[in-house]
Design an enzyme around this catalytic site. Sequence first.
Site, PDB file in Angstrom:
ATOM      1  N   ASP A  90      -5.491  16.665 -12.963  1.00 37.55           N
ATOM      2  CA  ASP A  90      -4.190  17.217 -12.621  1.00 37.55           C
ATOM      3  C   ASP A  90      -4.300  17.797 -11.213  1.00 37.55           C
ATOM      4  OD1 ASP A  90      -1.852  18.655 -12.338  1.00 37.55           O
ATOM      5  OD2 ASP A  90      -1.988  19.666 -14.283  1.00 37.55           O
ATOM      6  N   GLY A 101       0.057   5.063 -11.508  1.00 38.67           N
ATOM      7  CA  GLY A 101       1.346   4.666 -10.968  1.00 38.67           C
ATOM      8  C   GLY A 101       1.320   3.233 -10.484  1.00 38.67           C
ATOM      9  N   GLN A 102       2.239   2.881  -9.623  1.00 37.66           N
ATOM     10  CA  GLN A 102       2.382   1.493  -9.182  1.00 37.66           C
ATOM     11  C   GLN A 102       1.182   0.992  -8.399  1.00 37.66           C
ATOM     12  OE1 GLN A 102       5.480   0.832  -6.286  1.00 37.66           O
ATOM     13  NE2 GLN A 102       5.703  -1.329  -6.813  1.00 37.66           N
ATOM     14  N   LEU A 103       0.500   1.866  -7.692  1.00 36.28           N
ATOM     15  CA  LEU A 103      -0.477   1.422  -6.702  1.00 36.28           C
ATOM     16  C   LEU A 103      -1.932   1.638  -7.076  1.00 36.28           C
ATOM     17  CD1 LEU A 103       1.363   2.784  -3.518  1.00 36.28           C
ATOM     18  CD2 LEU A 103       1.408   0.458  -4.438  1.00 36.28           C
ATOM     19  N   GLY A 128      -3.487   7.721 -10.378  1.00 37.78           N
ATOM     20  CA  GLY A 128      -3.947   6.341 -10.360  1.00 37.78           C
ATOM     21  C   GLY A 128      -3.233   5.389 -11.290  1.00 37.78           C
ATOM     22  N   TYR A 164      11.660  14.258  -1.925  1.00 39.91           N
ATOM     23  CA  TYR A 164      10.550  13.314  -1.751  1.00 39.91           C
ATOM     24  C   TYR A 164      10.263  13.111  -0.274  1.00 39.91           C
ATOM     25  CZ  TYR A 164       8.021   8.840  -2.115  1.00 39.91           C
ATOM     26  OH  TYR A 164       7.107   7.825  -2.018  1.00 39.91           O
ATOM     27  N   ILE A 167      -2.957  12.071 -15.280  1.00 40.27           N
ATOM     28  CA  ILE A 167      -2.782  13.003 -16.389  1.00 40.27           C
ATOM     29  C   ILE A 167      -2.339  12.283 -17.656  1.00 40.27           C
ATOM     30  CG2 ILE A 167      -2.283  14.956 -14.881  1.00 40.27           C
ATOM     31  CD1 ILE A 167       0.701  14.548 -15.528  1.00 40.27           C
TER      32      ILE A 167
END
Length: 377
Positions: free
Chosen positions: A108, A67-69, A65, A197, A91
């Site tokens: 995690d 991260g970018q979004l 949560g 990815y 984490i």
Amino acid sequence: MQPGVQVRMPTAALGLLCRGCLSRAQNRPGRSFSSWPRKMSRWNSEEPCSADPPQENPRVLITGGLGQLGVGLAQMLRNQYGPESVILSDIKKPPPQVYANGPFVYADVLDYRHLRELIVNNRITWLVHYSALLSAVGEANVALARKINITGLHNVLDLALENCLRLFVPSTIGAFGPSSPRDPAPDLCVQRPRTIYGVSKVHGELMGEYLHHKYGLDFRCLRYPGVISVNTPPGGGTTDYAVQIFHDALSTGQHECYLRPDTRLPMMHISDCHRATVEFMQTPECQLSLRTYNIAAMSFTPEELAQEIRKHLPHLKVTYNPDSVRQTIADSWPVRFDDSNARRDWGWAPTFGLEELVTDMLHSVRDKRTREGFPVS
């Protein structure tokens, strides 16, 4: 939520009423997949994966949560369902304002038992799985990307099936490869990505679709284009130049781009990305003809973006020094997305074009730098 962005608000219960998992949950296997070391109780059970009784609001857990979004999506969902209905997790230790806005927990995705406890103890009904290593970072550490992007995904799929969750796993422009149609790329076509990815995202699309058709899992996936936002610094993606250029334009007035000036890629303002995700999760299951959809807003090159920024900041100077890894990745990706199925099935339509995106980003970056005490040119 960004000004002027409207979100449709069908109830969560409406989607639950359209679930078809009772009719699809047939032909249970007698044992779990041999490649999965953990026994999967739902896979080995004759009990169908039926949803909980309809409730007024979903209870949402977002992995990865910070991260970018994640933070922005949590805010949009909390605006609709209440701050206690959405749990953000990661984490890393979040900044104080994340704690102030609603529940945050450590999670995690490689710790299956702890994830299960979170889902059961918090009565989670929707799971948004954002944990992943992005394209360029993943190529620098394939073993870690495989662990987080694939093993972590297996944990989430297992728990979603076991607990009859509505599961959202984002996919990406990177799920396509050099043999894919590029202009535009349709929802269904040859993919064959050449990054870990992209490979992990195709794996996720196919596993989720398999579990949906065979066992009734309410799996949902959107292929995001490059997402442009102000609140999170670039995190190792191939499209990150389209964020960094705004910070450079307002600080030094100079930007060195790691892609060629004519590299065209699909892009989207983060507000449209969040809105698409919420609308898609709220859509009744019976309206969905696919489990994985493209969503599109605009497509531009670094030079076209620079020219639009120069309408506001004529002094901006951009030089090009293509990085071989990122340029090779970008050259394998689509130029445009065909999102006609998303528009038809659940009414997707973007709000931001290139002009609106540049105006909003310059305003937002300028405000952010001023608040944080950085100079603005």
